[in-house]
Design a protein around this motif. Structure first.
Motif, PDB file in Angstrom:
ATOM      1  N   PHE A  55       1.086   8.508  -5.998  1.00 46.41           N
ATOM      2  CA  PHE A  55       0.310   9.722  -5.728  1.00 46.41           C
ATOM      3  C   PHE A  55       1.178  10.878  -5.253  1.00 46.41           C
ATOM      4  N   ARG A  56       2.487  10.755  -5.413  1.00 45.90           N
ATOM      5  CA  ARG A  56       3.344  11.833  -4.908  1.00 45.90           C
ATOM      6  C   ARG A  56       3.299  13.033  -5.848  1.00 45.90           C
ATOM      7  N   VAL A  57       3.560  14.187  -5.272  1.00 43.69           N
ATOM      8  CA  VAL A  57       3.588  15.429  -6.039  1.00 43.69           C
ATOM      9  C   VAL A  57       4.901  16.119  -5.726  1.00 43.69           C
ATOM     10  N   LEU A  97     -12.890  12.280  -1.321  1.00 46.07           N
ATOM     11  CA  LEU A  97     -13.489  11.016  -0.869  1.00 46.07           C
ATOM     12  C   LEU A  97     -13.552  11.048   0.638  1.00 46.07           C
ATOM     13  N   ARG A  98     -14.748  10.937   1.194  1.00 42.85           N
ATOM     14  CA  ARG A  98     -14.853  11.052   2.642  1.00 42.85           C
ATOM     15  C   ARG A  98     -15.148   9.724   3.327  1.00 42.85           C
ATOM     16  N   PHE A 131       0.829  -1.203   0.000  1.00 43.45           N
ATOM     17  CA  PHE A 131       0.000   0.000   0.000  1.00 43.45           C
ATOM     18  C   PHE A 131       0.861   1.250   0.000  1.00 43.45           C
ATOM     19  N   ALA A 162      -2.052  15.450   1.856  1.00 46.46           N
ATOM     20  CA  ALA A 162      -2.601  14.582   0.818  1.00 46.46           C
ATOM     21  C   ALA A 162      -3.661  15.348   0.028  1.00 46.46           C
ATOM     22  N   ARG A 163      -3.990  16.560   0.473  1.00 47.76           N
ATOM     23  CA  ARG A 163      -4.986  17.407  -0.162  1.00 47.76           C
ATOM     24  C   ARG A 163      -6.312  16.677  -0.328  1.00 47.76           C
ATOM     25  N   LYS A 164      -6.701  15.950   0.692  1.00 52.05           N
ATOM     26  CA  LYS A 164      -7.975  15.224   0.647  1.00 52.05           C
ATOM     27  C   LYS A 164      -8.649  15.372   2.004  1.00 52.05           C
ATOM     28  N   PRO A 165      -9.965  15.229   2.074  1.00 56.22           N
ATOM     29  CA  PRO A 165     -10.616  15.252   3.386  1.00 56.22           C
ATOM     30  C   PRO A 165     -10.153  14.057   4.217  1.00 56.22           C
ATOM     31  N   LEU A 166     -10.253  14.218   5.530  1.00 55.47           N
ATOM     32  CA  LEU A 166      -9.986  13.087   6.411  1.00 55.47           C
ATOM     33  C   LEU A 166     -11.001  12.001   6.112  1.00 55.47           C
ATOM     34  N   TRP A 167     -10.503  10.822   5.759  1.00 55.72           N
ATOM     35  CA  TRP A 167     -11.392   9.738   5.357  1.00 55.72           C
ATOM     36  C   TRP A 167     -11.958   9.066   6.603  1.00 55.72           C
ATOM     37  N   GLY A 195      -6.907  16.781  -4.023  1.00 54.89           N
ATOM     38  CA  GLY A 195      -7.273  15.446  -4.472  1.00 54.89           C
ATOM     39  C   GLY A 195      -8.784  15.302  -4.509  1.00 54.89           C
ATOM     40  N   PRO A 196      -9.271  14.121  -4.899  1.00 56.80           N
ATOM     41  CA  PRO A 196     -10.722  13.918  -4.921  1.00 56.80           C
ATOM     42  C   PRO A 196     -11.288  13.913  -3.499  1.00 56.80           C
ATOM     43  N   MET A 220      -4.560   5.695   6.065  1.00 52.90           N
ATOM     44  CA  MET A 220      -4.176   5.138   4.767  1.00 52.90           C
ATOM     45  C   MET A 220      -5.149   5.571   3.681  1.00 52.90           C
ATOM     46  N   MET A 221      -6.454   5.531   4.008  1.00 54.28           N
ATOM     47  CA  MET A 221      -7.428   5.896   2.983  1.00 54.28           C
ATOM     48  C   MET A 221      -7.414   7.397   2.713  1.00 54.28           C
ATOM     49  N   LEU A 237      -4.605   9.031   2.488  1.00 54.95           N
ATOM     50  CA  LEU A 237      -3.510   9.168   1.526  1.00 54.95           C
ATOM     51  C   LEU A 237      -3.935   8.722   0.128  1.00 54.95           C
ATOM     52  N   TRP A 238      -4.844   7.765   0.088  1.00 50.66           N
ATOM     53  CA  TRP A 238      -5.189   7.074  -1.144  1.00 50.66           C
ATOM     54  C   TRP A 238      -5.708   8.031  -2.211  1.00 50.66           C
ATOM     55  N   ARG A 239      -5.097   8.031  -3.374  1.00 49.61           N
ATOM     56  CA  ARG A 239      -5.461   8.889  -4.498  1.00 49.61           C
ATOM     57  C   ARG A 239      -5.309  10.379  -4.167  1.00 49.61           C
ATOM     58  N   GLY A 240      -4.491  10.684  -3.163  1.00 51.93           N
ATOM     59  CA  GLY A 240      -4.291  12.079  -2.807  1.00 51.93           C
ATOM     60  C   GLY A 240      -3.233  12.732  -3.680  1.00 51.93           C
ATOM     61  N   GLN A 241      -2.949  13.987  -3.352  1.00 50.02           N
ATOM     62  CA  GLN A 241      -1.860  14.721  -4.016  1.00 50.02           C
ATOM     63  C   GLN A 241      -0.782  14.890  -2.950  1.00 50.02           C
ATOM     64  N   ILE A 242       0.027  13.824  -2.770  1.00 51.13           N
ATOM     65  CA  ILE A 242       0.864  13.746  -1.577  1.00 51.13           C
ATOM     66  C   ILE A 242       2.118  14.596  -1.755  1.00 51.13           C
TER      67      ILE A 242
END
Lengths: 293, 630
Positions: A86-88, A100-101, A78, B356-361, A97-98, B417-418, B420-425
């Protein structure tokens, strides 16, 4: 929160099925790694095979590393995949990012799997413990009794600052500062202390029991072939704790008889100094533990 | 709001030193120490010469330090307000809430000042504790006793453990919760600002007490202080007792203050599901602190009575029970280790969404994880006593409860982990420390399985294996997130940026040498080296030397951090922008450093701070909204 899609930073579109990739890679890696770990790494974990209880611990460790390998593989796959994919780079613009909540399916799957693993580990651990006590101290009323425990060979282990004394009730209360045990015998170790808390640790035999003053802490260990093992104190007991160690031996029955006969001869001359009627610990306290002023 | 407060002509320096500040506190503290010392000698004993001869009067140690603490608090000015109220003056809220460096050395009720005081104060004792670890590893370079006498070695071990476990209980709640919780919940202060200041100065007094135990012979018991060894120990053990009891007081008050603040002072619109996850972590930790601290204080009170008043709560030879001590100590001690670990979970979950530029999953699952760990940590303590012979038939229960705690811990892993997933890390320095947390806590957790299972615990218990395990969970879990929080929030707290290149060097050396130090200890423990020994089999020398050299390198990486801190904050002083990380959290919508009264108007919340990818950050005070209360 006021959603304003026009003002939101652009999100990169991505239709790759990353989840499937990770799961497949994880399954392949686990399928390869788990048997390798179980077969080659598991048996290397101490304490070894000097006693039945030590073998039981090695088996437990083997099962646990086999179970934990897939967990480690999942994390490796993982994070390896996720962080690379997914690194920038620092120079790139900050995009979001998307959003997803949540995903209830993932949550439920995770909860079910971790719960199943935990319940299996607890059940397996209880079974392994109750089978023969695993060599651990169980207090004065042990519940994890190995087969034939009633006829076990009794040895009392008496800790004091900073040495262990071994007392053999079935040999006339003979005492020795050497722990010598007969081979292929179930031994009941009655561990106690005269002053502070010690912990009797026969490393290669896989036996450990705290020595508490006034408490008879019983641990069972079934020896196998002749061997030498190390004994250390595993609970901080004061100034010379680091020097509270010794060697012990497991010998065959003929050697054990000759050793015990010799020790009893030596012991006979001092026996009248050691007035001990009851077989075990509670009355062994010489004086109230005084503070070393 | 700027710091241009009403400017009055400043009195000369000597005049400013007179007054209620840390200098007066130390002077009165030393005075109180001697009052207690000679008072107890006069009351208890035949003569001072008598005690001079036997070198042994515990009551005088207790009374001396109690007098010292009281004198210190009086000198700091903690009695001024209660006395003023008794004399009929009207209540007032704030003290020393103005600009100027002197407020950092006095009783200040500004929660931001207290947070920065905590950061430096705890940092000081963290480095003393780390230095002890370096000395321990120096001794263990050789399989025989080489550098220190055996008693000195045990004192070093005990000081290291006690310093770290005691001072670092407030390691994250002290600096970061005090600073951030009021801001995050939209308040201008904590619920009890004077108690907030008291917790910090009590902790500093406690640290001084522990450090001075070397003048009373140190203590040989490690941080656990097991009876009856504690009853035969030097007077240095009295310092241990007072230290931990004061830490308990400070910890309990800090927890109460946090709970009261979070429950009662949230701004309009900040519902429970909008609370930042860091605040949830603080709340779950604070509950543990409030409930665990009284157990500790009561236990140490009994130890003090055993040592001075000839009671025998824990003396088996006189009808007491050393099991009672072990039970009580670990009933405090296991929640205590989660007091150390839980804020780390919260910081990881707070920082991951930003980078990760994503909401807390899975917000609710994350909260359930924090509260679940907080609850379950009360039912596991006898796994420290699996081979002690206490309650042999309860071991399967404690095995189950210990393993159950990995389920809520797993929630934290899943949510992180989720997220981070598909984030802009983005791999910034705080993010690196948070990602390292996953690795460290994974190793710590998986090794914990071996300790939770009675069968494998028989060998690993009390060995270097368990030592490696708790360093992975506490150092890997707490100290790494502590540094993540420092790199993340110190620019906000001080208004100056930290050097990023030095931060990266610090991270990579620390991560590398941390693992190089503690991973071999798993093997050393399995191979038969118990904890806290000054000797070991010569066959283990190679591994021990490897560990020692890695530990020295780990120490050097801490010096890199210290250099970065001093260099960036004292010399370079590059101003930090208001929002260096493009975070949506409320503290980053305020100027750096945060102005004295935080908000011009109390904000109104309309969502949680994790709406990355869901539109622009909403305004703190929407037009036409009712003004919040102060």
């Amino acid at each position: 929160m006021a959603a304003d899609p026009a003002a939101a930073p652009r999100q990169p579109t991505d239709s790759t099925n990353h989840g499937l990739r990770v799961v497949v890679a994880w399954l392949i890696l686990s399928a390869i790694a788990t048997p390798l770990v179980a077969i080659y790494v598991g048996p290397l974990i101490p304490p070894g095979n000097a006693s039945v209880q030590a073998q039981g611990q090695v088996f437990t460790n083997q099962v646990m590393v086999s179970l934990l390998t897939p967990v480690l593989c999942l994390m490796a796959v993982f994070f390896g995949y996720g962080l690379l994919r997914f690194r920038v780079r620092r120079s790139e613009a900050v995009l979001d990012g998307p959003p997803l909540r949540n995903d209830p399916r993932v949550q439920i799957l995770w909860i079910v799997i971790t719960s199943a693993m935990v319940l299996f580990l607890a059940g397996f651990g209880t079974y392994e413990l109750l089978k023969d006590g695993s060599g651990g101290g169980q207090g004065p009323n042990p519940i994890a009794l190995p087969a034939g425990h009633k006829s076990a060979f009794q040895v009392q282990v008496i800790g004091q600052q900073w040495q262990f004394t071994y007392r053999y009730p079935s040999l006339g209360g003979m005492e020795s500062n050497q722990l010598v045990l007969p081979a292929n015998t179930l031994v009941a170790l009655h561990v106690t202390s005269l002053d502070v808390v010690h912990s009797f640790w026969a490393i290669e035999l896989g036996a450990k029991a705290d020595a508490n003053p006034g408490v008879d802490n019983v641990a069972y260990v079934e020896t196998k072939g002749p061997t030498v093992f190390h004994v250390r104190c595993a609970e901080l007991c004061g100034l010379w704790h680091g020097y509270m160690f010794n060697n012990g031996r497991v010998v065959d029955s003929a050697q054990f008889s000759s050793w015990s006969a010799q020790e009893q001869r030596i012991f006979a001359s001092i026996k009248h100094y050691v007035n001990r009627d009851a077989p075990f610990a509670h009355i062994y306290l010489p004086d109230p533990a005084r503070r070393a002023g | 709001m700027t710091e241009a407060a009403a400017v009055r002509p400043s009195p000369p320096l000597w005049r400013r030193l007179l007054g209620f500040n840390v200098l007066t506190g130390v002077v009165l503290g030393i005075g109180g120490w001697y009052v207690g010392w000679f008072g107890a000698h006069a009351v208890v004993g035949p003569s001072l010469d008598y005690f001079g001869d036997i070198d042994y009067n515990e009551l005088s140690v207790y009374l001396a330090y109690l007098g010292g603490v009281i004198g210190f608090l009086v000198g700091m000015g903690f009695l001024n307000y209660p006395l003023a109220r008794l004399r009929g003056y009207p209540p007032s809220l704030r003290e020393k809430e103005e600009a100027g460096w002197t407020r950092y050395f006095s009783l200040c009720t500004d929660h931001k000042v207290v947070g920065i005081q905590y950061l430096w104060g705890i940092g000081l004792f963290f480095f003393i504790g780390g230095l002890n670890a370096m000395l321990i590893r120096t001794e263990l370079l050789s399989p025989h006793r080489q550098v220190f006498p055996a008693g000195t070695y045990l004192t070093l071990v005990g000081m290291h453990g006690t310093m770290m476990m005691g001072m670092m209980t407030s390691g994250i709640l002290g600096p970061f919760a005090n600073y951030l919780v009021p801001i995050m919940i939209g308040a201008r202060r904590m619920a009890f600002p004077r108690i907030e200041a008291l917790t910090f100065w009590l902790l500093m007094a406690a640290g001084a007490i522990l450090t001075t135990s070397i003048f009373f012979g140190g203590f040989p018991t490690g941080w656990t202080g097991y009876a009856p060894l504690a009853n035969q120990a030097n007077p240095g053990l009295d310092n241990y007792v007072l230290f931990f009891a004061l830490v308990g007081v400070s910890m309990g008050l800090l927890g109460l203050n946090m709970i009261a603040t979070i429950l009662t002072m949230r701004a309009p619109g900040l519902t429970w599901t909008r609370l930042p996850i860091f605040v949830w972590g603080v709340l779950s930790t604070a509950v543990l602190m409030v409930l665990a601290a009284p157990v500790l204080i009561a236990t140490l009170g009994m130890v003090a009575l055993d040592r001075t008043a000839q009671t025998s709560f824990f003396l088996p030879a006189a009808g007491g029970s050393n099991y009672l001590y072990q039970n009580l100590f670990w009933m405090f001690g296991h929640p205590e280790v989660y007091v150390l670990a839980l804020p780390g979970f919260a910081i990881v979950l707070e920082i991951l969404p930003v980078f990760a530029r994503k909401p807390l999953w899975g917000y609710r699952l994350a909260v359930a994880g924090l509260l679940g760990v907080s609850l379950l940590s009360w039912f596991v303590w006898q796994h420290h006593l699996f081979v002690s012979g206490i309650n042999g038939d309860l071991r399967p229960f404690y095995m189950l409860s210990t393993e159950l705690i990995s389920i809520p811990t797993g929630f934290t892993f899943l949510c992180g982990m989720m997220t981070l997933w598909r984030g802009q890390i983005r791999f910034t320095v705080p993010m690196l420390f948070c990602l390292a947390w996953f690795f460290n806590f994974l190793v710590g957790g998986l090794s914990g399985v071996f300790l939770s299972d009675v069968s494998s615990d028989v060998t690993t218990h009390g060995s270097f294996f368990s030592m490696a395990h708790f360093h992975y969970t506490i150092m890997g879990g707490l100290v790494f997130t502590f540094f993540a929080a420092i790199y993340y929030w110190v620019p906000k707290m001080t208004g100056w940026q930290l050097n990023e290149r030095l931060g990266r060097i610090h991270f990579w050396t620390m991560f590398l040498f941390f693992n190089s130090t503690f991973a071999p200890l798993f093997a050393i423990g399995f191979l038969g080296q118990p904890r806290r020994v000054v000797t070991y089999p010569s066959g283990l020398q190679f591994l021990n030397d490897w560990v020692s050299i890695s530990a020295f390198c780990l120490g050097i990486s801490m010096l890199v951090f210290l250099f970065n801190l001093v260099w960036s904050l004292a010399f370079v002083r590059r101003p930090a922008p208001a929002n260096p990380w493009a975070s949506r959290s409320i503290e980053f919508q305020l100027p750096s450093p945060v102005p004295v009264h935080n908000f011009d108007r109390i904000p109104v919340f309309s969502g949680d701070p994790y709406g990355y990818g869901e539109g622009p950050v909403p305004s703190l005070v929407p037009a036409g909204s009712p003004a919040g209360r102060d």
